[in-house]
Design a protein around this motif. Structure first.
Motif, mmCIF file in Angstrom:
data_model
loop_
_atom_site.group_PDB
_atom_site.id
_atom_site.type_symbol
_atom_site.label_atom_id
_atom_site.label_comp_id
_atom_site.label_asym_id
_atom_site.label_seq_id
_atom_site.Cartn_x
_atom_site.Cartn_y
_atom_site.Cartn_z
ATOM 1 N N GLU A 60 -2.783 7.428 -14.053
ATOM 2 C CA GLU A 60 -2.580 6.574 -12.877
ATOM 3 C C GLU A 60 -3.549 7.010 -11.783
ATOM 4 O OE1 GLU A 60 1.146 5.016 -10.141
ATOM 5 O OE2 GLU A 60 1.103 7.117 -10.735
ATOM 6 N N ALA A 61 -4.158 6.029 -11.129
ATOM 7 C CA ALA A 61 -5.119 6.335 -10.071
ATOM 8 C C ALA A 61 -4.421 7.032 -8.906
ATOM 9 C CB ALA A 61 -5.786 5.052 -9.592
ATOM 10 N N VAL A 62 -5.079 8.036 -8.342
ATOM 11 C CA VAL A 62 -4.541 8.729 -7.167
ATOM 12 C C VAL A 62 -4.592 7.774 -5.981
ATOM 13 C CG1 VAL A 62 -4.996 10.592 -5.529
ATOM 14 C CG2 VAL A 62 -5.192 11.014 -7.992
ATOM 15 N N HIS A 63 -3.468 7.666 -5.273
ATOM 16 C CA HIS A 63 -3.438 6.728 -4.143
ATOM 17 C C HIS A 63 -2.662 7.319 -2.975
ATOM 18 C CE1 HIS A 63 -3.779 2.784 -2.215
ATOM 19 N NE2 HIS A 63 -2.542 2.969 -1.777
ATOM 20 N N SER A 64 -3.358 7.497 -1.858
ATOM 21 C CA SER A 64 -2.736 7.898 -0.600
ATOM 22 C C SER A 64 -2.842 6.718 0.358
ATOM 23 C CB SER A 64 -3.449 9.114 -0.005
ATOM 24 O OG SER A 64 -3.156 9.233 1.377
ATOM 25 N N ALA A 65 -1.704 6.216 0.827
ATOM 26 C CA ALA A 65 -1.699 5.023 1.677
ATOM 27 C C ALA A 65 -2.526 5.227 2.935
ATOM 28 C CB ALA A 65 -0.256 4.658 2.037
ATOM 29 N N GLN A 66 -2.338 6.370 3.595
ATOM 30 C CA GLN A 66 -3.056 6.602 4.845
ATOM 31 C C GLN A 66 -4.552 6.789 4.601
ATOM 32 O OE1 GLN A 66 -1.195 9.740 7.112
ATOM 33 N NE2 GLN A 66 0.705 8.590 7.406
ATOM 34 N N ARG A 67 -4.894 7.506 3.530
ATOM 35 C CA ARG A 67 -6.319 7.711 3.240
ATOM 36 C C ARG A 67 -6.990 6.379 2.890
ATOM 37 N NH1 ARG A 67 -6.075 11.992 -0.038
ATOM 38 N NH2 ARG A 67 -6.151 10.814 -1.984
ATOM 39 N N ASN A 92 0.831 -1.207 0.000
ATOM 40 C CA ASN A 92 0.000 0.000 0.000
ATOM 41 C C ASN A 92 0.866 1.258 0.000
ATOM 42 O OD1 ASN A 92 -2.184 1.842 0.535
ATOM 43 N ND2 ASN A 92 -1.838 1.587 2.731
ATOM 44 N N TYR A 93 1.953 1.242 0.781
ATOM 45 C CA TYR A 93 2.829 2.416 0.877
ATOM 46 C C TYR A 93 3.716 2.549 -0.362
ATOM 47 C CZ TYR A 93 1.348 3.495 5.583
ATOM 48 O OH TYR A 93 0.591 3.884 6.662
ATOM 49 N N LEU A 94 4.020 1.438 -0.998
ATOM 50 C CA LEU A 94 4.819 1.500 -2.230
ATOM 51 C C LEU A 94 4.001 2.054 -3.394
ATOM 52 C CD1 LEU A 94 6.812 -1.867 -1.983
ATOM 53 C CD2 LEU A 94 7.648 0.452 -1.536
ATOM 54 N N GLN A 95 2.666 2.043 -3.253
ATOM 55 C CA GLN A 95 1.798 2.563 -4.320
ATOM 56 C C GLN A 95 1.429 4.031 -4.108
ATOM 57 O OE1 GLN A 95 -1.487 -0.139 -3.961
ATOM 58 N NE2 GLN A 95 -0.276 -1.900 -4.634
ATOM 59 N N ASP A 96 1.795 4.603 -2.966
ATOM 60 C CA ASP A 96 1.396 5.976 -2.644
ATOM 61 C C ASP A 96 1.994 6.964 -3.645
ATOM 62 O OD1 ASP A 96 1.277 8.645 -1.393
ATOM 63 O OD2 ASP A 96 0.654 7.583 0.414
#
Length: 687
Positions: free
Chosen positions: A670-677, A644-648
């Protein structure tokens, strides 16, 4: 295993790397996509981080310089060179900090009806109220100190707010005093709310500095104040304890008083102060212009407030979730007998840890509770529950690390509370900080003694558990429980190193086993098996582990490092580290989990730990590293805590081979990705 000789070509300087992390925190304050009061909060966090950086890191370098000591750091860069480079970067960064405060955050807050009044902002309508407040609340506790032959320069406490005043005229005794110091008592608030009838239709706070400067002449009757400038001196606040102390608590109390008056390492003063006064202060504090910071705004932003009741200017409120398995009416012991429970804070609530202890304190079947405490605080619910358990006749043992930096005084208070309740309090091992996070509960069931254990990557501090990301494992696995029992024996008694079955522990087995795990990954790569290492830690500085990761890269192992702050490894260097990628995630919560993943040809070995990959954690602290063997939990940590964090691509930064960190921006489509969110939304969907 050959010895690897590091240099600046293979090892980033630790202090420069730590400063780079602080600058990534400051970058959050610069991000106009974040809620306004959160930007202000990041500015405050940066200020506090920078204070500690001076008190500990800069202070240590200056001590080396003053003693002409040769720094034996792996990068081999001379201390003087590092100090100069740090000074240059910090001066630029502080200017950036006040630029964003003065030209972005304060104007934006004012537009939202929130004002901070400085001296130059005082209006005629404010003056009557300020005058009344000064005479009633401020003047009675101020002590002006003239600087003359009978009044030498006073000892000023570390980071205290003070004013230097230039004067003309004669005092009551006919003396022509040219300068005076006015310390601002710590009992006075640094920000004061102005009444609505004075401030108008705004939420307004005025700086104590402005109130004192407005009425400085009243402190020197018959004289005229030509100038009044706020300043602050930062001092060396690192504690040094002898290894042969008789009583650690007593020795610490003595050291804590000296921390307030350590060697000066930084002078901050308002930027319109004359050079004559600045030279005078630099001389008094034995500082050079490199250690001088002219400040265009309030001295010490860490005293700013974000306590405004304006939810629309903050992150949406997030309430940590109780895992489904613990929402049933059955007790904690019944749940843990049937399965392990993994908590991922702050997405999962910290309450189950407190509930486990609370049940244990009241349960007549529970005989003993043992726990390590690194940062908890006297007001902590956990401390109160342990005291209650001791009063209920349980055998309570608390291993308290008194030397947790800047929490020493609080931990002494915690020790006293528990001792008075009847608990056995142990201060760990002199020379080795007890940094492990462990709870052991012994319960009699069907004429047998069963053990229940909690192991964590973070402190037993409920406040931190809402702000820091951490993992906690609650289990009854026999090998792990037996290992924790042996570790407590090791901490409280005397004897040989405990031989453990499942856990790795510092300062004994953790470092060497990590090196072996890396070598096994290299062996897998050499025979064509799947080989990958993913490490998530707060800091990576240990030279032998860095050298081992270089060997892994050269063997073709894919290495992904998620390092929050200091990273001394240099990635993406051809023929050295081209298979190593380093990223850092800085977001709403402080990343604090320590997770080690080794592919091992598909076996997928996974550990959580209390230890970062630093020399101090591996050789000078008592640390735990525990395997995650439950397949379900292992998949969850790999998916949520690593991949998950590698995709942030929102809060991640990537380290380049030249030491620069670049913000990761998602590529087109690319899809927006925030690990914490992602974790917040995932948890919210389970409620």
């Amino acid at each position: 295993m050959e010895h690897f000789q590091h240099s600046s070509e293979t090892y980033f300087n630790r202090e420069l790397s730590l400063l780079a992390f602080h600058r990534r925190v400051l970058a959050q304050a610069l991000d106009d996509q974040l809620p306004l009061l959160e930007r202000l909060n990041f500015l405050i966090i940066f200020s506090r981080n920078l204070d500690e950086f001076f008190e500990i890191r800069i202070a240590g370098l200056m001590k080396q310089r003053d003693l002409n000591a040769i720094a034996r750091t792996p990068d081999a860069i001379p201390t003087e060179v590092i100090l100069d480079e740090l000074s240059e970067i910090i001066h630029q960064t502080v200017q950036q900090q006040y630029n964003v405060l003065n030209h972005a955050i304060l104007p934006a807050l004012q537009a939202q009806g929130i004002r901070f009044i400085q001296f130059q902002d005082i209006l005629e309508k404010h003056k009557p109220w300020i005058s009344q407040y000064f005479s009633k609340e401020v003047q009675p506790v101020l002590t002006p100190i003239s600087l003359d032959p009978s009044h030498p320069f006073p000892r000023l406490v570390n980071k205290s707010l003070n004013f230097i005043v230039s004067l003309e005229g004669k005092d009551a005794f006919g003396r022509a005093i040219e300068m005076a110091i006015v310390p601002a008592p710590r009992s006075l608030p640094r920000l004061i709310h102005m009444p609505a009838d004075v401030a108008g239709n705004t939420d307004t706070q005025i700086f104590l500095t402005a109130i004192i400067q407005q009425h400085i002449n009243e402190l020197f009757p018959g004289m005229k104040a030509k100038g009044c400038y706020a300043f602050r001196v930062t001092r060396n606040a690192d504690l040094v304890l002898a290894e042969d102390v008789d009583d650690l608590a007593v020795a610490l109390k003595d050291e804590l008083s000296s921390r307030r008056f350590g060697r000066a390492v930084r002078l901050e003063i308002e930027d319109d102060c004359s050079q004559t006064i600045i030279d005078y202060l630099l001389n008094e504090f034995d500082l050079t212009p490199n250690e001088l910071y002219r400040i265009d705004g309030p001295i010490n932003l860490s005293r700013l407030s974000t306590s405004f009741k304006r939810p629309e200017l903050k992150y949406p409120i997030y309430t940590p979730v109780i895992p489904k398995v613990l929402r049933k009416q059955t007790g904690m012991f019944d749940v843990l007998k049937s399965q392990d429970v993994l908590l991922h804070h702050p997405f999962d609530s910290f309450q189950p840890v407190i509930n486990l202890l609370r049940e244990a304190a009241k349960d007549p079947k529970v005989l003993a509770i043992k726990q390590t405490l690194y940062r908890s605080g006297p007001d902590s619910e956990i401390v109160q529950v342990l005291a209650e358990a001791a009063r209920n006749g349980k055998e309570v043992t608390a291993v308290i690390e008194l030397r947790a930096r800047f929490d020493e005084e609080s931990n002494i208070t915690v020790a006293n509370i528990l001792q008075e309740a009847g608990a056995v309090v142990v201060y760990g091992i002199v020379g080795y900080k007890t940094h492990a996070k462990m709870i052991l509960i012994v319960r009699r069931e069907n004429n047998q003694l069963l053990r229940y254990v909690h192991l964590g990557t973070g402190n037993y501090h409920a406040g931190n558990a809402r702000m820091y990301t951490d993992y906690g494992l609650m289990t009854t696995q026999p090998d792990i429980c037996e290992d924790v029992h042996r570790m407590f024996q090791e901490l409280t008694g005397m004897g040989k190193m405990a031989k453990l079955k499942a856990l790795l522990h510092a300062p004994f087995t953790l470092h060497i086993e990590l090196l072996k795990l890396i070598e096994q990954e290299i062996d897998c790569a050499k025979v064509g098996q799947s080989a990958r290492i993913i490490i998530k830690v707060n800091a990576l500085t240990e030279p032998q582990l860095i050298a081992a990761l270089y060997r892994a890269s050269q063997a073709g192992v894919q290495v992904d490092l998620i390092v929050r702050s200091i990273c001394c490894l240099i990635p993406q260097v051809k023929d050295l580290s081209e298979n190593i990628h380093v990223r850092s995630v800085v977001g709403r919560f402080l990343e604090h989990t320590r997770v080690y993943y080794f592919e091992q040809g598909g076996e997928k070995r996974l550990y959580c730990a209390s230890a970062d990959w630093m020399g101090r954690n591996l050789f000078s602290r008592v640390e735990t590293c525990f395997p995650i063997v439950d397949g379900r939990l292992k998949k969850r940590i790999i998916k949520d805590g690593l991949l998950n964090y590698l995709q942030d691509n929102q809060n991640a930064w990537e380290l380049q081979s030249d030491g620069q960190w670049f913000k990761v921006n998602g590529v087109e489509n690319e899809a927006v990705h925030s690990a914490q969110r992602y974790l917040i939304e995932q948890k919210a969907s389970t409620v």
